[in-house]
Design an enzyme around this catalytic site. Structure first.
Site, mmCIF file in Angstrom:
data_model
loop_
_atom_site.group_PDB
_atom_site.id
_atom_site.type_symbol
_atom_site.label_atom_id
_atom_site.label_comp_id
_atom_site.label_asym_id
_atom_site.label_seq_id
_atom_site.Cartn_x
_atom_site.Cartn_y
_atom_site.Cartn_z
ATOM 1 N N ALA A 162 0.874 -1.174 0.000
ATOM 2 C CA ALA A 162 0.000 0.000 0.000
ATOM 3 C C ALA A 162 0.910 1.223 0.000
ATOM 4 C CB ALA A 162 -0.926 -0.002 1.207
ATOM 5 N N ILE A 163 1.676 1.330 -1.096
ATOM 6 C CA ILE A 163 2.614 2.442 -1.231
ATOM 7 C C ILE A 163 1.837 3.749 -1.371
ATOM 8 C CG2 ILE A 163 4.564 3.365 -2.555
ATOM 9 C CD1 ILE A 163 5.057 0.549 -1.302
ATOM 10 N N GLY A 164 0.732 3.666 -2.102
ATOM 11 C CA GLY A 164 -0.069 4.872 -2.298
ATOM 12 C C GLY A 164 0.570 5.840 -3.283
ATOM 13 N N ASN A 223 -2.876 3.770 -15.358
ATOM 14 C CA ASN A 223 -3.194 2.930 -14.211
ATOM 15 C C ASN A 223 -4.636 3.209 -13.793
ATOM 16 O OD1 ASN A 223 -3.462 1.616 -11.813
ATOM 17 N ND2 ASN A 223 -1.694 2.553 -10.817
ATOM 18 N N CYS A 236 -5.317 1.188 -9.468
ATOM 19 C CA CYS A 236 -4.558 1.140 -8.218
ATOM 20 C C CYS A 236 -5.501 1.011 -7.032
ATOM 21 C CB CYS A 236 -3.695 2.366 -8.035
ATOM 22 S SG CYS A 236 -2.737 2.251 -6.517
ATOM 23 N N GLY A 258 2.848 -11.082 -6.714
ATOM 24 C CA GLY A 258 3.803 -12.186 -6.557
ATOM 25 C C GLY A 258 3.241 -13.513 -7.041
ATOM 26 N N GLY A 269 1.661 -10.569 -13.599
ATOM 27 C CA GLY A 269 1.168 -11.186 -12.374
ATOM 28 C C GLY A 269 1.958 -12.415 -11.985
ATOM 29 N N GLY A 270 2.861 -12.261 -11.030
ATOM 30 C CA GLY A 270 3.577 -13.405 -10.487
ATOM 31 C C GLY A 270 4.620 -14.001 -11.393
HETATM 32 C C1 LIG Z 1 5.387 -2.242 -4.469
HETATM 33 C C2 LIG Z 1 4.517 -2.184 -5.682
HETATM 34 C C3 LIG Z 1 4.178 -0.960 -6.269
HETATM 35 C C4 LIG Z 1 3.368 -0.897 -7.388
HETATM 36 N N1 LIG Z 1 3.089 0.309 -7.975
HETATM 37 C C5 LIG Z 1 2.350 0.366 -9.108
HETATM 38 C C6 LIG Z 1 2.124 1.595 -9.785
HETATM 39 O O1 LIG Z 1 2.609 2.654 -9.393
HETATM 40 N N2 LIG Z 1 1.330 1.578 -10.898
HETATM 41 C C7 LIG Z 1 0.797 0.418 -11.385
HETATM 42 O O2 LIG Z 1 0.106 0.462 -12.398
HETATM 43 N N3 LIG Z 1 1.029 -0.752 -10.800
HETATM 44 C C8 LIG Z 1 1.791 -0.825 -9.661
HETATM 45 N N4 LIG Z 1 2.040 -2.046 -9.067
HETATM 46 C C9 LIG Z 1 1.483 -3.272 -9.665
HETATM 47 C C10 LIG Z 1 2.509 -3.998 -10.540
HETATM 48 O O3 LIG Z 1 2.920 -3.211 -11.616
HETATM 49 C C11 LIG Z 1 1.925 -5.327 -11.057
HETATM 50 O O4 LIG Z 1 0.790 -5.057 -11.832
HETATM 51 C C12 LIG Z 1 1.544 -6.279 -9.938
HETATM 52 O O5 LIG Z 1 2.480 -6.195 -8.886
HETATM 53 C C13 LIG Z 1 1.423 -7.735 -10.372
HETATM 54 O O6 LIG Z 1 2.625 -8.216 -10.900
HETATM 55 P P1 LIG Z 1 3.711 -9.049 -10.033
HETATM 56 O O7 LIG Z 1 2.980 -10.167 -9.384
HETATM 57 O O8 LIG Z 1 4.746 -9.489 -11.033
HETATM 58 O O9 LIG Z 1 4.275 -8.097 -9.036
HETATM 59 C C14 LIG Z 1 2.856 -2.094 -7.939
HETATM 60 C C15 LIG Z 1 3.196 -3.327 -7.358
HETATM 61 C C16 LIG Z 1 4.016 -3.394 -6.253
HETATM 62 C C17 LIG Z 1 4.349 -4.735 -5.659
#
Ligand SMILES: Cc1cc2nc3c(=O)[nH]c(=O)nc-3n(C[C@H](O)[C@H](O)[C@H](O)COP(=O)(O)O)c2cc1C
Ligand SMILES: Cc1cc2nc3c(=O)[nH]c(=O)nc-3n(C[C@H](O)[C@H](O)[C@H](O)COP(=O)(O)OP(=O)(O)OC[C@H]3O[C@@H](n4cnc5c(N)ncnc54)[C@H](O)[C@@H]3O)c2cc1C
Ligand SMILES: Cc1cc2nc3c(=O)[nH]c(=O)nc-3n(C[C@H](O)[C@H](O)[C@H](O)COP(=O)(O)OP(=O)(O)OC[C@H]3O[C@@H](n4cnc5c(N)ncnc54)[C@H](O)[C@@H]3O)c2cc1C
Ligand SMILES: Cc1cc2nc3c(=O)[nH]c(=O)nc-3n(C[C@H](O)[C@H](O)[C@H](O)COP(=O)(O)O)c2cc1C
Ligand code: FES
Ligand code: FES
Lengths: 304, 274, 304, 274
Positions: A71-73, A128, A131, A218, A244-245
């Protein structure tokens, strides 16, 4: 013979299908000590808003089984500093890069998109619309076909850049939302963003995230992501970017197999900063092994 | 000597032994040697599977030259949860993934300063490398180590820089070793008798529980002594790309969120919003 | 002093909040060699349909990161054999048990519910409005508030038994669906069922499940389940039964903390057949440690 | 002697050693001894964390009496994926979770039958216990063991019941050990020369790749010989509660899905829809 990994996302040609996912790769430059960042198909930078943003208070992250909540926000430096400080250095590094953008209102999305349109080196804008960690905007638009149509249409008119719309998995029927983005002018859809989740500490009796809920990412979410990408690929004609993952080349190949044109690697970058290049090399090795000359000969070839 | 450029390294465990009740000391070999600043850390993983998923931050305790141009790195850790328990179950020969060296370590400035190094609990693992460097430089320093009980103090033979009389003060909350009491109280008592001139020449380097850091920071600030605090926070990446590990810092009138892994882990204690 | 673990689900009083989840506990009797099954708050048996059902062809299960996909397709012995062969033995064992039911049409749901209503020893009927692995019925009803209202209302009129409605997580707003179940006469809602996912083999280029998609369960989904249970608890007044990735007493306590009245343990039974009793004992030990005399003093006490 | 009631047991690894290129032999201690029927299996896990999540089915290779009323159990496994790789990394003293004994083993009937035991690949691990029992009973049996290459045959000293001349036939597809060829072909050649009476007295007990089982089953059926096939399938629970492991069986006119873990893993080969 080196297999041809180049892929097309509408008018945009990428040298290979491996990109970093927004929010997990900083502004890209942070990875330069690890490897030559120009090798990636594209870098998608942390979500940019019109003004710099502080983000949510800590705790912002929690580990979960084979996943994590964040929840970086959307803490970020804002579009102006991105243009002034970051973009030129990404160009100097020879990197192909896309900007993930975010607004609290449609007007803010438009403003960010307009401001970025003049950046010749920018490969694409990824909206995006999904979010889960900010109160306004974000997911609201991503939750319904109407919301996505509105947002996509308006940003479409605000920029001539290739436009990717990033979809939320927190919906009942993601294919119809993807179709709405397609109809409203998106050049591609990227999915999935994180799934809304929560963690609590049963001893302190408190939520582990200051924001209470956060986004799950993840390996844990890979089966859900793969299913959604498959559903969307069967529904829309525009290219689909699978997310995704994804941690390994075989994960990436699975998304390509069900029809994704490219992939983004997110959380995997945290445990292994070399993840993106290792995936890229693994895809190439696999195609070689299977004697495929072109990634197009594998993509979407799921057998019934 | 400046720290090496950060890298992702495939290490291999050379030694991983329990000490006392709760500490493990782990040594791994690396493809190439690393240089680090005291206070810098590594993100460590290596167990199979994706659960736990994230690497664990550990302060670099020592780093050296291995044979044949290889490097070695050492960590000292306390088993507190699943990740550290898994680490403690790894054997010599097992692979270990490392991203290192990370973050901004202690600023050991130039001449003329006097240092107090304070380690609460496993915090000693972060301050010992600073002590080792100060000892090599023959700088003026004392070290304060506190823990709840005897078994949670570091083994004496680990203490860097020898133990010239009065140099290392050990204390336990239950009085089972060293003097009786909290390290915070002991440091504050010593502060209370400093002259103004002495205080202004003093830099405290501290790592330990947040409450300890906060109390010492307050005392140091009121005396005009300098203090560098090594903070901890949950981390996903450790190298500045996830924005997960932020703490609030005072920046002029405002406060801003800064990354423990990048702008820290060592911060000027006056800037931290405790 | 032994803490009081008894909980109420509407008019139904259970000796403790730990139940088995449908489809992961057979018909209950299979666990008798491991422990005294009368110790559980309740056993929820494998989903029953009007006629015995064959289910989907194999492969039916795939392991995923900290989870698994299943596409069993509700193979079951049918309600008649359940009444004749299973129910009496569950009663003999002193077990409290509920029947999870499933129909392809509303009429089938009604018929199964009616048929079960005469079974005095049956504690409750749980309507599976959310199975992702069958073509008709199932998820269709669970996807919208209207579908849930219709199904709940009709089954409500078909039986006087306590009625639990089991909700699908594959929706945008689960709280509104729970509210619809509440308004239509459900005595409790149970959630979550599995999340639709998919797995493919990048080498053979085939889906790993014969049914292509399946339901994701296990620790991987716990953060999503916990969030949904929290959302639903804040919305409805009827009791909520928390399900999803519960493996340990602390997992179960997390669901109770966010407001669940009881929990169901599913996939955890596979790796550890003692999971349910170990969770039960762990909850009791925790309450003792915290000097809580009644589980009601803990439930829903998440601090802000 | 009938098999013990199934139980969930907290075991501890006593021995876990690699043999040849790919086999491991693992022995674990158990709180209490188990009795098992040849062909029965256990669900085995024990690695930390939830990834991989599910336990792995392994045939019980041997079970015995430990010291002080404790039991022991042995498995032989081949490293093929993540779970078996993790198992191979466990050390003596590490915990191992076991649900056992599971399923329906071979029916070793009564007197007067002649048995052929066929093990393809690691399938020997399932048929060896049957051989041991037949040897104890002084029953009439022969064993056929096949693999791709020399290193994938079981070490000779594992063979139960001694090796009276002509009792154990080994073959490899590349001819590096035993006779040259597929075990399927060798068994089928031997079948071809049986008299009708001999065939009707023959029971084949087989475990191995599905293709091998299918071919032998077809040959056995056409000769009127009996065959019990030990099947494999992906399993979640192993004790009949998830319905994940079904295979299609012929039941009169119809076919039905039956659980490999409960109604099997040993099935009458004539009933299997191959
Ligand atoms: C720490 C963190 C910050 C993220 N920030 C954004 C963001 O700023 N904009 C966005 O579209 N997605 C954001 N995501 C989502 C990722 O781009 C991705 O869609 C999501 O994590 C699923 O992929 P993964 O399982 O490979 O991480 C963020 C994900 C994580 C873990
Ligand atoms: C820069 C830095 C240096 C550190 N150096 C050392 C050291 O040298 N020796 C040592 O023993 N410990 C050190 N720690 C603390 C160490 O990282 C944690 O004890 C460890 O991550 C706990 O992991 P776990 O899986 O055992 O615990 P769990 O509680 O199971 O971990 C769950 C999650 O919380 C995180 N977490 C839990 N406690 C902490 C903590 N105190 N700090 C950061 N993350 C935490 C874990 O990384 C993990 O993501 C350091 C922390 C930081 C930030
Ligand atoms: C009743 C029975 C007895 C068995 N006995 C033995 C034995 O004594 N020795 C031995 O080496 N092997 C035996 N097997 C096969 C063994 O279970 C698999 O090789 C093992 O599960 C593979 O796990 P993995 O994680 O290494 O492979 P992965 O491919 O990574 O496993 C992924 C998933 O598929 C499942 N899986 C993969 N292959 C098989 C398979 N052949 N059968 C069942 N599930 C599979 C795993 O259990 C896991 O859930 C037996 C299988 C069964 C059903
Ligand atoms: C193999 C399997 C079969 C299931 N069958 C049913 C079913 O028949 N009816 C039902 O309502 N839910 C069924 N479920 C869903 C579970 O009851 C539960 O809601 C879900 O698995 C999430 O909980 P868990 O993570 O603890 O497994 C099944 C789940 C699994 C894994
Ligand atoms: S841990 Fe990722 S930014 Fe600090
Ligand atoms: S593995 Fe669960 S029923 Fe066979």
């Amino acid at each position: 013979m080196t297999p041809d990994l180049a892929v097309s996302l509408g008018s945009l040609r990428l040298k290979n299908p491996v990109m970093s996912a927004s929010g997990t790769f900083g502004y890209g430059l942070e990875f330069a000590p690890f490897y030559d960042i120009s090798r990636l198909g594209a870098i998608v930078v942390k979500g940019l808003s019109l003004a710099p943003a502080q983000g949510n208070p800590p705790g912002r992250i929690v580990e979960t089984a084979s996943g994590m909540l964040n929840a970086i926000g959307l803490q970020n430096i804002g579009v102006e500093r991105f243009l002034a400080d970051v973009a030129p250095r990404l160009s100097d590094a020879g990197a192909t890069f896309a900007a993930n953008i975010y607004g609290r209102t449609i007007e803010e999305y438009e403003a960010v998109a307009e401001r970025l349109s003049g950046l010749a080196s920018l490969a694409a804008i990824e909206v995006n619309a999904s979010c889960p960690n900010v109160k306004e905007g974000g997911m609201a638009f991503g939750a319904t076909p109407e919301g996505i149509s509105l947002l996509t249409g308006r940003v479409r008119r605000a920029t001539g850049k290739p436009l990717w719309v990033k979809l939320s998995p927190n919906v009942a029927d993601i294919a119809s939302i993807a179709a709405a983005a397609e109809d409203s002018g998106a050049d591609a859809v990227s999915l999935i963003n994180t799934i809304v989740g929560m963690a609590v500490d049963h001893r302190t009796r408190r939520a582990r995230l200051a924001n209470v809920t956060g986004g799950l990412s993840g390996p844990a979410i890979k089966p859900v992501a793969l299913r959604m990408v498959w559903e969307v690929c069967r529904r829309v004609k525009i290219p689909v970017i699978g997310i995704g993952g994804i941690q390994t080349a075989s994960d990436a190949l699975e998304f390509l197999l069900v029809g994704a044109q490219a992939v983004q690697v997110g959380t995997a970058n945290f445990r292994n900063p070399m993840a993106c290049v290792e995936i890229l090399e693994g895809i190439e090795a696999f195609l070689r092994e299977e004697r495929l000359h072109d990634i197009g000969d594998y993509r979407g070839k799921l057998l019934p | 000597m400046s720290p090496s450029r950060m890298r992702f390294a495939a290490g291999r465990i050379v030694r991983n032994e329990g000490h006392g009740e709760i500490f493990y000391r782990l040594e791994a070999s690396l493809p190439e040697p690393v240089e680090f600043d005291p206070g810098q850390f590594a993100m460590v993983s290596g167990w199979p599977g994706n659960d736990p998923l994230l690497p664990r931050p550990l302060a670099i305790f020592r780093a050296g030259q291995g044979t044949k141009g290889k490097g070695t790195v050492e960590f000292v850790y306390k088993v507190v949860g699943r990740g550290t328990a898994l680490l403690s179950g790894l054997h010599p020969g097992d692979p270990l993934s490392l991203t290192l060296p990370l973050g901004r370590g202690f600023d050991l400035g130039k001449d003329g300063r006097r240092y107090w190094l304070v380690g609460g609990g496993v915090g000693f693992a972060t301050v010992f490398p600073a002590a080792a460097m100060l000892a090599r430089r023959r700088a003026e320093y004392e070290m304060f180590l506190g823990s709840r009980t005897r078994d949670q103090l570091p083994p004496k033979e680990w203490t860097p820089g020898g133990s010239a009389a009065g140099r290392v003060h050990r204390c336990t909350e239950d009085g089972t070793a060293g003097s009786f009491g909290r390290v915070t109280d002991i440091v504050k008592e010593r502060m209370a008798v400093l002259t103004e001139a002495e205080a202004s020449r003093l830099t405290i380097l501290a790592c330990g529980p947040r409450e300890m850091l906060k109390e010492i920071a307050r005392a140091a600030a009121s005396l005009g002594a300098g203090m560098q605090a090594a903070l901890e926070n949950h981390m996903a990446c450790g190298f500045g790309v996830c924005w997960g590990c932020v703490v609030a810092l005072r920046e002029g009138e405002k406060t801003g969120y800064r990354r423990v892994c990048r702008e820290g882990p060592v911060f000027d204690a006056r800037e931290v919003v405790w």
